[in-house]
Motif scaffolding. Structure first.
Motif, PDB file in Angstrom:
ATOM      1  N   GLY A  85       0.847  -1.176   0.000  1.00 56.08           N
ATOM      2  CA  GLY A  85       0.000   0.000   0.000  1.00 56.08           C
ATOM      3  C   GLY A  85       0.885   1.229   0.000  1.00 56.08           C
ATOM      4  N   ALA A  86       1.849   1.235  -0.914  1.00 57.14           N
ATOM      5  CA  ALA A  86       2.855   2.306  -0.934  1.00 57.14           C
ATOM      6  C   ALA A  86       2.274   3.634  -1.369  1.00 57.14           C
ATOM      7  CB  ALA A  86       4.003   1.911  -1.865  1.00 57.14           C
ATOM      8  N   ASN A  87       1.154   3.627  -2.082  1.00 58.58           N
ATOM      9  CA  ASN A  87       0.517   4.830  -2.592  1.00 58.58           C
ATOM     10  C   ASN A  87       1.521   5.664  -3.387  1.00 58.58           C
ATOM     11  OD1 ASN A  87      -1.007   7.793  -1.926  1.00 58.58           O
ATOM     12  ND2 ASN A  87      -2.284   6.104  -2.567  1.00 58.58           N
ATOM     13  N   VAL A  88       1.747   6.923  -3.047  1.00 56.59           N
ATOM     14  CA  VAL A  88       2.624   7.779  -3.856  1.00 56.59           C
ATOM     15  C   VAL A  88       4.085   7.672  -3.435  1.00 56.59           C
ATOM     16  CG1 VAL A  88       0.744   9.374  -4.349  1.00 56.59           C
ATOM     17  CG2 VAL A  88       2.276   9.829  -2.416  1.00 56.59           C
ATOM     18  N   GLY A  89       4.380   6.882  -2.396  1.00 51.34           N
ATOM     19  CA  GLY A  89       5.773   6.593  -2.064  1.00 51.34           C
ATOM     20  C   GLY A  89       6.374   7.354  -0.906  1.00 51.34           C
ATOM     21  N   THR A  90       5.574   8.013  -0.095  1.00 45.79           N
ATOM     22  CA  THR A  90       6.117   8.782   1.027  1.00 45.79           C
ATOM     23  C   THR A  90       6.899   7.899   1.990  1.00 45.79           C
ATOM     24  OG1 THR A  90       4.271  10.343   0.856  1.00 45.79           O
ATOM     25  CG2 THR A  90       5.543  10.365   2.906  1.00 45.79           C
ATOM     26  N   VAL A  91       6.295   6.790   2.399  1.00 46.68           N
ATOM     27  CA  VAL A  91       6.968   5.870   3.313  1.00 46.68           C
ATOM     28  C   VAL A  91       8.085   5.133   2.590  1.00 46.68           C
ATOM     29  CG1 VAL A  91       6.666   3.792   4.725  1.00 46.68           C
ATOM     30  CG2 VAL A  91       4.960   5.616   4.811  1.00 46.68           C
ATOM     31  N   THR A  92       7.840   4.754   1.343  1.00 47.24           N
ATOM     32  CA  THR A  92       8.866   4.054   0.566  1.00 47.24           C
ATOM     33  C   THR A  92      10.155   4.866   0.499  1.00 47.24           C
ATOM     34  OG1 THR A  92       7.126   3.072  -0.804  1.00 47.24           O
ATOM     35  CG2 THR A  92       9.368   2.968  -1.649  1.00 47.24           C
ATOM     36  N   GLN A  93      10.030   6.171   0.248  1.00 52.07           N
ATOM     37  CA  GLN A  93      11.212   7.026   0.177  1.00 52.07           C
ATOM     38  C   GLN A  93      11.966   7.043   1.505  1.00 52.07           C
ATOM     39  OE1 GLN A  93      10.625  10.909  -2.216  1.00 52.07           O
ATOM     40  NE2 GLN A  93       8.553  10.249  -1.725  1.00 52.07           N
ATOM     41  N   SER A  94      11.231   7.143   2.596  1.00 56.34           N
ATOM     42  CA  SER A  94      11.881   7.149   3.915  1.00 56.34           C
ATOM     43  C   SER A  94      12.623   5.849   4.157  1.00 56.34           C
ATOM     44  CB  SER A  94      10.839   7.379   5.017  1.00 56.34           C
ATOM     45  OG  SER A  94      10.275   8.663   4.918  1.00 56.34           O
ATOM     46  N   PHE A  95      11.967   4.728   3.830  1.00 58.47           N
ATOM     47  CA  PHE A  95      12.627   3.432   3.969  1.00 58.47           C
ATOM     48  C   PHE A  95      13.884   3.368   3.091  1.00 58.47           C
ATOM     49  CE2 PHE A  95       8.720   0.587   5.180  1.00 58.47           C
ATOM     50  CZ  PHE A  95       8.626   1.259   6.386  1.00 58.47           C
ATOM     51  N   ALA A  96      13.758   3.848   1.860  1.00 60.46           N
ATOM     52  CA  ALA A  96      14.848   3.709   0.891  1.00 60.46           C
ATOM     53  C   ALA A  96      16.089   4.482   1.306  1.00 60.46           C
ATOM     54  CB  ALA A  96      14.378   4.165  -0.490  1.00 60.46           C
ATOM     55  N   ARG A  97      15.917   5.543   2.056  1.00 57.18           N
ATOM     56  CA  ARG A  97      17.070   6.338   2.487  1.00 57.18           C
ATOM     57  C   ARG A  97      17.997   5.556   3.407  1.00 57.18           C
ATOM     58  NH1 ARG A  97      12.862  10.473   2.935  1.00 57.18           N
ATOM     59  NH2 ARG A  97      12.961  11.739   1.023  1.00 57.18           N
ATOM     60  N   SER A  98      17.527   4.449   3.945  1.00 59.33           N
ATOM     61  CA  SER A  98      18.368   3.603   4.790  1.00 59.33           C
ATOM     62  C   SER A  98      19.384   2.819   3.975  1.00 59.33           C
ATOM     63  CB  SER A  98      17.494   2.613   5.576  1.00 59.33           C
ATOM     64  OG  SER A  98      16.950   1.630   4.696  1.00 59.33           O
ATOM     65  N   GLY A  99      19.147   2.731   2.663  1.00 55.43           N
ATOM     66  CA  GLY A  99      20.006   1.923   1.800  1.00 55.43           C
ATOM     67  C   GLY A  99      19.535   0.493   1.648  1.00 55.43           C
ATOM     68  N   ALA A 100      18.519   0.087   2.428  1.00 53.79           N
ATOM     69  CA  ALA A 100      17.979  -1.275   2.328  1.00 53.79           C
ATOM     70  C   ALA A 100      17.236  -1.463   1.007  1.00 53.79           C
ATOM     71  CB  ALA A 100      17.043  -1.545   3.500  1.00 53.79           C
ATOM     72  N   LEU A 101      17.072  -2.730   0.609  1.00 54.51           N
ATOM     73  CA  LEU A 101      16.268  -3.053  -0.558  1.00 54.51           C
ATOM     74  C   LEU A 101      14.792  -2.966  -0.162  1.00 54.51           C
ATOM     75  CD1 LEU A 101      15.997  -4.163  -3.474  1.00 54.51           C
ATOM     76  CD2 LEU A 101      16.033  -6.462  -2.455  1.00 54.51           C
ATOM     77  N   ILE A 102      14.024  -2.185  -0.900  1.00 56.86           N
ATOM     78  CA  ILE A 102      12.616  -1.973  -0.569  1.00 56.86           C
ATOM     79  C   ILE A 102      11.735  -2.516  -1.683  1.00 56.86           C
ATOM     80  CG2 ILE A 102      10.888  -0.308   0.195  1.00 56.86           C
ATOM     81  CD1 ILE A 102      13.501  -0.338   1.887  1.00 56.86           C
ATOM     82  N   HIS A 103      10.804  -3.394  -1.325  1.00 55.76           N
ATOM     83  CA  HIS A 103       9.777  -3.844  -2.252  1.00 55.76           C
ATOM     84  C   HIS A 103       8.511  -3.043  -1.954  1.00 55.76           C
ATOM     85  CE1 HIS A 103      11.503  -7.462  -4.228  1.00 55.76           C
ATOM     86  NE2 HIS A 103      12.345  -7.374  -3.198  1.00 55.76           N
ATOM     87  N   ALA A 104       8.055  -2.259  -2.943  1.00 55.12           N
ATOM     88  CA  ALA A 104       6.891  -1.389  -2.765  1.00 55.12           C
ATOM     89  C   ALA A 104       5.748  -1.861  -3.652  1.00 55.12           C
ATOM     90  CB  ALA A 104       7.259   0.047  -3.098  1.00 55.12           C
ATOM     91  N   PHE A 105       4.582  -2.114  -3.046  1.00 55.02           N
ATOM     92  CA  PHE A 105       3.406  -2.602  -3.768  1.00 55.02           C
ATOM     93  C   PHE A 105       2.328  -1.521  -3.779  1.00 55.02           C
ATOM     94  CE2 PHE A 105       5.558  -6.414  -2.387  1.00 55.02           C
ATOM     95  CZ  PHE A 105       5.389  -7.295  -3.447  1.00 55.02           C
TER      96      PHE A 105
END
Length: 233
Positions: free
Chosen positions: A55-75
């Motif tokens: 439920g990534a929607n427009v990616g607000t949380v995804t971007q925050s997660f991605a800044r950690s450098g971890a691999l992020i799967h966004a649905f």
């Protein structure tokens, strides 16, 4: 002693607020709590980790997660929101975007949109759902769109075969979390996720209130809210 006094004073001050002011205050408290949780979740992640945003929607949380450098799967299943997700996360090579919903089995289903969808499609995509019973959703299929649903337990097991565990799982999937979390509990798959945060939607899906209460009971029997937090916003 000072903390208890401060809590009492805060409670008294809140009681003096008007209903509108109380709602605004509750939103501010929730936003502050969400921001604290976000910082904590990102702090859990390392570049060698994997995390999942359902439920990534427009990616607000995804971007925050991605800044950690971890691999992020966004649905994200809604094509309107997915287009924004692609734009907002294109600077992160560690984000894998999936234009799909997550569920207990692979299928193709109608994604129903908000009753106010035409007034602001992008803003209203946060209410898009596969689940019947929401008072906020137009179920006459005027704005419905057919979307792919992936077998999420299978996808999760695939990631767990590659990684020692999953750092964070975020679920904000407009009612579909009820069936999915129950299945993940049945299969003990939450044990190998360090932190799970979910927004439950019992207020939106009122006929399912009893089912949500049972889900909360099941979760509380096995985990505390430092492991599974069900009050994400």
């Amino acid at each position: 002693m000072k903390n208890k006094k401060a809590e009492t004073e805060s409670s008294m001050a809140e009681q003096e607020l008007s209903p509108k002011q109380k709602r605004r205050h509750a939103r501010q408290v929730s936003a502050a709590r969400a921001e604290g949780l976000m910082q904590g979740m990102v702090g859990l992640m390392r570049p060698s980790d994997v995390a999942i945003d359902c439920g990534a929607n427009v990616g607000t949380v995804t971007q925050s997660f991605a800044r950690s450098g971890a691999l992020i799967h966004a649905f994200e299943p809604d094509p309107v929101a997915f287009e924004a997700l692609e734009i907002n996360t294109r600077g992160f090579p560690n984000v894998v975007r999936h234009q799909a919903a997550v569920g207990v089995a692979a299928s193709k289903l109608d994604l129903m949109r908000s009753i106010d969808f035409d007034a602001g499609p992008l803003r209203q995509t946060v209410k898009s759902t596969l689940v019947a019973g929401s008072h906020k959703v137009d179920y006459d299929k005027k704005n419905a769109v057919s979307v792919d649903v992936i077998d999420f337990p299978k996808h999760l097991i695939g990631l767990l075969d590659q990684y020692e565990d999953v750092a964070v799982l975020k679920l904000d999937i407009e009612g579909a979390e009820l069936e999915l979390l129950n299945l993940l509990l049945d299969r003990n798959l939450l044990d190998r996720i360090r932190f799970i945060v979910a927004e439950t939607h019992e207020k939106q899906f009122r006929p399912l209130a009893g089912d949500y209460a049972e889900l909360r009971r099941r979760v509380a029997e096995r985990y505390d809210n430092t492991k599974v937090f069900l009050d994400w916003i």
